[in-house]
Design a protein around this motif. Sequence first.
Motif, PDB file in Angstrom:
ATOM      1  N   SER A   1       0.814  -1.219   0.000  1.00  0.00           N
ATOM      2  CA  SER A   1       0.000   0.000   0.000  1.00  0.00           C
ATOM      3  C   SER A   1       0.850   1.272   0.000  1.00  0.00           C
ATOM      4  CB  SER A   1      -0.965   0.013   1.189  1.00  0.00           C
ATOM      5  OG  SER A   1      -0.286   0.235   2.411  1.00  0.00           O
ATOM      6  N   LEU A   2       2.117   1.172   0.396  1.00  0.00           N
ATOM      7  CA  LEU A   2       2.993   2.342   0.404  1.00  0.00           C
ATOM      8  C   LEU A   2       3.668   2.590  -0.942  1.00  0.00           C
ATOM      9  CD1 LEU A   2       4.510   1.899   3.941  1.00  0.00           C
ATOM     10  CD2 LEU A   2       3.131   3.839   3.173  1.00  0.00           C
ATOM     11  N   ARG A   3       3.634   1.626  -1.835  1.00  0.00           N
ATOM     12  CA  ARG A   3       4.286   1.807  -3.136  1.00  0.00           C
ATOM     13  C   ARG A   3       3.728   2.962  -3.963  1.00  0.00           C
ATOM     14  NH1 ARG A   3       5.185  -4.624  -4.201  1.00  0.00           N
ATOM     15  NH2 ARG A   3       7.078  -4.761  -2.937  1.00  0.00           N
ATOM     16  N   PRO A   4       2.415   3.170  -4.010  1.00  0.00           N
ATOM     17  CA  PRO A   4       1.915   4.343  -4.742  1.00  0.00           C
ATOM     18  C   PRO A   4       2.431   5.669  -4.168  1.00  0.00           C
ATOM     19  CG  PRO A   4       0.147   2.771  -4.420  1.00  0.00           C
ATOM     20  CD  PRO A   4       1.316   2.295  -3.591  1.00  0.00           C
ATOM     21  N   PHE A   5       2.619   5.735  -2.861  1.00  0.00           N
ATOM     22  CA  PHE A   5       3.189   6.919  -2.228  1.00  0.00           C
ATOM     23  C   PHE A   5       4.570   7.225  -2.817  1.00  0.00           C
ATOM     24  CE2 PHE A   5       6.223   7.871   1.335  1.00  0.00           C
ATOM     25  CZ  PHE A   5       6.004   9.229   1.389  1.00  0.00           C
ATOM     26  N   LEU A   6       5.365   6.187  -3.054  1.00  0.00           N
ATOM     27  CA  LEU A   6       6.681   6.399  -3.676  1.00  0.00           C
ATOM     28  C   LEU A   6       6.538   6.959  -5.079  1.00  0.00           C
ATOM     29  CD1 LEU A   6       8.744   3.228  -2.713  1.00  0.00           C
ATOM     30  CD2 LEU A   6       8.812   5.501  -1.707  1.00  0.00           C
ATOM     31  N   ARG A   7       5.716   6.294  -5.880  1.00  0.00           N
ATOM     32  CA  ARG A   7       5.547   6.694  -7.292  1.00  0.00           C
ATOM     33  C   ARG A   7       4.932   8.077  -7.424  1.00  0.00           C
ATOM     34  NH1 ARG A   7       3.604   1.303  -7.577  1.00  0.00           N
ATOM     35  NH2 ARG A   7       1.477   2.080  -7.525  1.00  0.00           N
ATOM     36  N   ASP A   8       3.922   8.353  -6.631  1.00  0.00           N
ATOM     37  CA  ASP A   8       3.114   9.557  -6.823  1.00  0.00           C
ATOM     38  C   ASP A   8       3.625  10.789  -6.085  1.00  0.00           C
ATOM     39  OD1 ASP A   8       1.531   7.817  -8.253  1.00  0.00           O
ATOM     40  OD2 ASP A   8       0.030   7.592  -6.665  1.00  0.00           O
ATOM     41  N   GLU A   9       4.473  10.587  -5.088  1.00  0.00           N
ATOM     42  CA  GLU A   9       4.816  11.723  -4.242  1.00  0.00           C
ATOM     43  C   GLU A   9       6.272  11.749  -3.782  1.00  0.00           C
ATOM     44  OE1 GLU A   9       3.466  13.316   0.165  1.00  0.00           O
ATOM     45  OE2 GLU A   9       2.083  12.066  -0.965  1.00  0.00           O
ATOM     46  N   ALA A  10       6.713  10.700  -3.130  1.00  0.00           N
ATOM     47  CA  ALA A  10       7.994  10.735  -2.414  1.00  0.00           C
ATOM     48  C   ALA A  10       9.201  10.918  -3.323  1.00  0.00           C
ATOM     49  CB  ALA A  10       8.160   9.471  -1.569  1.00  0.00           C
ATOM     50  N   MET A  11       9.226  10.223  -4.445  1.00  0.00           N
ATOM     51  CA  MET A  11      10.411  10.316  -5.305  1.00  0.00           C
ATOM     52  C   MET A  11      10.635  11.740  -5.796  1.00  0.00           C
ATOM     53  SD  MET A  11      10.325   6.733  -7.351  1.00  0.00           S
ATOM     54  CE  MET A  11      11.752   7.200  -8.303  1.00  0.00           C
ATOM     55  N   ASP A  12       9.594  12.393  -6.272  1.00  0.00           N
ATOM     56  CA  ASP A  12       9.731  13.774  -6.752  1.00  0.00           C
ATOM     57  C   ASP A  12      10.134  14.713  -5.622  1.00  0.00           C
ATOM     58  OD1 ASP A  12       9.103  13.076  -9.347  1.00  0.00           O
ATOM     59  OD2 ASP A  12       6.988  13.624  -9.157  1.00  0.00           O
TER      60      ASP A  12
END
Length: 110
Positions: free
Chosen positions: A19-30
Amino acid sequence: MHAVIVWWDLADSAQTVQSLRPFLRDEAMDRFAQVPGLRLKFWISDTARQRWGAVLLWESAEAAAVPLAPRAAELIGRPPTSVSAFDVEATVEGLFSTTALTGRGLALEE
């Protein structure tokens, strides 16, 4: 240079590694691509034990000491289970065939 390792135990959280993977893709990496003094951050997981974390490599201890917005802690519902900081004695890059690290990992393969 300075390194920090952060771990969360997700056992009692509403979040999971998946469930935390979308957070990486959508927010954290940028967001982390814009942090001054951060040389490298890679997120790590242990799906079997439901542990989630990150390893951060900083230019200096001073850069690492600047507070970051606690977005992951907000999603998980608490601060990290473990935070360890270290001085870096030496670094080396080995021989590799990929040209960049950005954009690699399980969260981006889905």
